[in-house]
Design a protein around this motif. Sequence first.
Motif, PDB file in Angstrom:
ATOM      1  N   TRP A  17      31.135  31.721  46.069  1.00 55.58           N
ATOM      2  CA  TRP A  17      29.807  32.094  46.542  1.00 55.58           C
ATOM      3  C   TRP A  17      29.850  33.447  47.240  1.00 55.58           C
ATOM      4  O   TRP A  17      28.931  34.250  47.109  1.00 55.58           O
ATOM      5  N   LEU A  18      30.928  33.713  47.956  1.00 54.55           N
ATOM      6  CA  LEU A  18      31.068  35.003  48.632  1.00 54.55           C
ATOM      7  C   LEU A  18      31.210  36.139  47.625  1.00 54.55           C
ATOM      8  O   LEU A  18      30.573  37.190  47.755  1.00 54.55           O
ATOM      9  N   LEU A  19      32.024  35.942  46.596  1.00 58.73           N
ATOM     10  CA  LEU A  19      32.180  36.967  45.559  1.00 58.73           C
ATOM     11  C   LEU A  19      30.853  37.270  44.866  1.00 58.73           C
ATOM     12  O   LEU A  19      30.559  38.420  44.554  1.00 58.73           O
ATOM     13  N   GLY A  32      32.298  35.053  40.772  1.00 53.65           N
ATOM     14  CA  GLY A  32      31.662  33.967  41.519  1.00 53.65           C
ATOM     15  C   GLY A  32      31.144  32.874  40.616  1.00 53.65           C
ATOM     16  O   GLY A  32      31.305  31.675  40.892  1.00 53.65           O
ATOM     17  N   HIS A  33      30.508  33.265  39.507  1.00 54.10           N
ATOM     18  CA  HIS A  33      30.018  32.282  38.522  1.00 54.10           C
ATOM     19  C   HIS A  33      31.167  31.446  37.974  1.00 54.10           C
ATOM     20  O   HIS A  33      31.092  30.225  37.896  1.00 54.10           O
ATOM     21  N   MET A  34      32.206  32.130  37.543  1.00 51.46           N
ATOM     22  CA  MET A  34      33.313  31.440  36.882  1.00 51.46           C
ATOM     23  C   MET A  34      34.067  30.532  37.843  1.00 51.46           C
ATOM     24  O   MET A  34      34.527  29.460  37.454  1.00 51.46           O
ATOM     25  N   VAL A  93      17.418  33.156  45.695  1.00 51.43           N
ATOM     26  CA  VAL A  93      17.555  32.966  44.247  1.00 51.43           C
ATOM     27  C   VAL A  93      19.028  32.929  43.865  1.00 51.43           C
ATOM     28  O   VAL A  93      19.439  32.147  43.009  1.00 51.43           O
ATOM     29  N   LEU A  94      19.840  33.753  44.508  1.00 51.67           N
ATOM     30  CA  LEU A  94      21.289  33.743  44.270  1.00 51.67           C
ATOM     31  C   LEU A  94      21.881  32.370  44.600  1.00 51.67           C
ATOM     32  O   LEU A  94      22.714  31.851  43.861  1.00 51.67           O
ATOM     33  N   VAL A  95      21.429  31.770  45.693  1.00 51.06           N
ATOM     34  CA  VAL A  95      21.904  30.435  46.077  1.00 51.06           C
ATOM     35  C   VAL A  95      21.514  29.410  45.009  1.00 51.06           C
ATOM     36  O   VAL A  95      22.335  28.577  44.614  1.00 51.06           O
ATOM     37  N   VAL A  96      20.275  29.495  44.520  1.00 52.54           N
ATOM     38  CA  VAL A  96      19.828  28.577  43.457  1.00 52.54           C
ATOM     39  C   VAL A  96      20.672  28.778  42.204  1.00 52.54           C
ATOM     40  O   VAL A  96      21.101  27.809  41.563  1.00 52.54           O
ATOM     41  N   GLU A  97      20.931  30.049  41.853  1.00 52.72           N
ATOM     42  CA  GLU A  97      21.740  30.342  40.677  1.00 52.72           C
ATOM     43  C   GLU A  97      23.132  29.716  40.797  1.00 52.72           C
ATOM     44  O   GLU A  97      23.588  29.021  39.890  1.00 52.72           O
ATOM     45  N   GLN A  98      23.804  29.950  41.905  1.00 53.45           N
ATOM     46  CA  GLN A  98      25.153  29.411  42.083  1.00 53.45           C
ATOM     47  C   GLN A  98      25.150  27.883  42.095  1.00 53.45           C
ATOM     48  O   GLN A  98      26.042  27.247  41.556  1.00 53.45           O
TER      49      GLN A  98
END
Length: 196
Positions: A17-19, A32-34, A93-98
Amino acid sequence: MKRVALVAGLAMLPMGWLLAALPLGMIGHMAGHMIAVAVAAPLLAFGLTGTVADPARRWPHRVTPMAMMLVELVVVWLWHLPALRTATQSFPVLVVEQFCFLSAGLLLWSSVCHAPQRVAGIGALLLTSMHMTLLGVLIGLAPRPLYPMVHHSHAGLDPLVDQQLGGVIMLMLGAASYFFGGLALLASLLRQRSMA
């Protein structure tokens, strides 16, 4: 062993999540996704296998390998559309994505860890490896930046180079995780059949 996997998966989450959140360009965002979908999710799924928190145990008729492979395909490809990628500039939105990446990965890996579904699990992991490879190649070989206004790297990288390296990370971590997961399941299935 399961407890170690669970702790390792939980430990990986903040790093991923930090990356994704730091201004590291597509390289950091893709890493971060991977980490969420292809590293933390399989560790968590293995650690939760057989417990009351195991999604495949709780909903065995819904959390099936092929259905969850399709869920992950939709989640991964949708979040890589330029409009949604731009929206991840907003932290909520980034939090929702992760969370979507982690949830889709956890559901897929939970379904393939469920013992009665080994053959379907092998197929689901290999198909996921294929679609991750395709997306990584499309991102990495695109002739122009697909996300020109998103996640500029502070490392001084050209946006196209940053995007290409992001595609390589997807290929290395994403496709490899599912491919080797499928091979491990196949090996366990063959061992099981040879002992029968």
